[in-house]
Scaffold this active site. Sequence first.
Site, mmCIF file in Angstrom:
data_model
loop_
_atom_site.group_PDB
_atom_site.id
_atom_site.type_symbol
_atom_site.label_atom_id
_atom_site.label_comp_id
_atom_site.label_asym_id
_atom_site.label_seq_id
_atom_site.Cartn_x
_atom_site.Cartn_y
_atom_site.Cartn_z
ATOM 1 N N HIS A 101 4.102 2.928 -1.073
ATOM 2 C CA HIS A 101 5.328 2.948 -1.874
ATOM 3 C C HIS A 101 5.004 2.572 -3.308
ATOM 4 C CE1 HIS A 101 8.939 0.642 -3.524
ATOM 5 N NE2 HIS A 101 9.322 1.904 -3.499
ATOM 6 N N SER A 102 5.458 3.367 -4.275
ATOM 7 C CA SER A 102 5.343 3.047 -5.694
ATOM 8 C C SER A 102 3.878 2.799 -6.073
ATOM 9 C CB SER A 102 6.242 1.846 -6.009
ATOM 10 O OG SER A 102 6.439 1.694 -7.391
ATOM 11 N N LEU A 103 3.532 1.588 -6.529
ATOM 12 C CA LEU A 103 2.122 1.288 -6.825
ATOM 13 C C LEU A 103 1.243 1.596 -5.621
ATOM 14 C CD1 LEU A 103 -0.212 -0.024 -8.482
ATOM 15 C CD2 LEU A 103 0.527 -2.224 -7.508
ATOM 16 N N GLY A 105 1.642 3.911 -3.506
ATOM 17 C CA GLY A 105 1.425 5.350 -3.468
ATOM 18 C C GLY A 105 0.346 5.779 -4.438
ATOM 19 N N HIS A 263 14.782 3.681 -5.608
ATOM 20 C CA HIS A 263 13.330 3.532 -5.527
ATOM 21 C C HIS A 263 12.895 2.861 -4.230
ATOM 22 C CE1 HIS A 263 9.286 3.333 -7.086
ATOM 23 N NE2 HIS A 263 9.273 2.014 -7.095
#
Length: 287
Positions: A101-103, A105, A263
């Site tokens: 997720h996010s970072l 990813g 997000h």
Amino acid sequence: MTARVEEIRLNLPHVELAAHLYGPEDGQPVLALHGWLDNAATFARLAPKLEGLRIVALDFAGHGHSAHRGAGAGYQLWDYVMDVLLVAEELGWQRFSLLGHSLGGIISMMLASSMPDRVERLALIDGLVPYVGEAEQAPQKLGEALQAQLDLRTKRKPVYATLEQAVEARMKGVGDVSREAAELLAVRGLMPVPGGYTWRTDARLTLPSPLRLTRAHARAFVEALRCPVDLVVAEQGMLASEQLLMTWLTLLPITVHRLPGGHHLHLDDEAGAQAVADCFNRAFAVP
């Protein structure tokens, strides 16, 4: 969120990491990587809904219950990539998939593109490429980062008198989250101090990057991917507004799933977690 979860510790040569362990021992091996300033609890709703997977959800170094890096060390993207690779070595996993997720990813993408023989599949949530900077900006950005490191010596973390105040602060933090999501992240991310509570996270995590990849670097990494990639894009998240990136994605062999939510759609509520799980369960079921 009543599924059994086990707390484990992973002793790497340079740092000890904490993690949550989900799923059957004979499940497909998956390392789950959270976002910036979050922790392993970001997968508390999603992981129990993923079928047939052996998930190790890490607290990155400096986050959650993991140790902080030593004095003089930093938190650059490639440092996280190496940590994840060393975790796989510690677990004895020669090939594995990554859920990010996010970072997380971004770290997943960089590891998969640079070590393609090790990564089976990517399942990404609102995260793919890092923030970029061009060469002409590098001297200024390095100067700003160096000054921020000097200034950090006199800064102190915020202290919240109550858990409720900390939860409300997290709700308004990076990537707005629901109250339930903030509570899950806060329980794992806070520690008691005189006067109340503060975050366990290493203060160095808030420093600006001394060097950023260029747009050409980022594109080269993504185009080097060789494994199947499923990317969930939250309609009210961080990727959906990046028009250039979204156009670029149409030219790449990446399966994009557009879902309603913000997000942290995989953590904000059960419906969002189930929608993400439905996408990834179909992906992991493909031989």
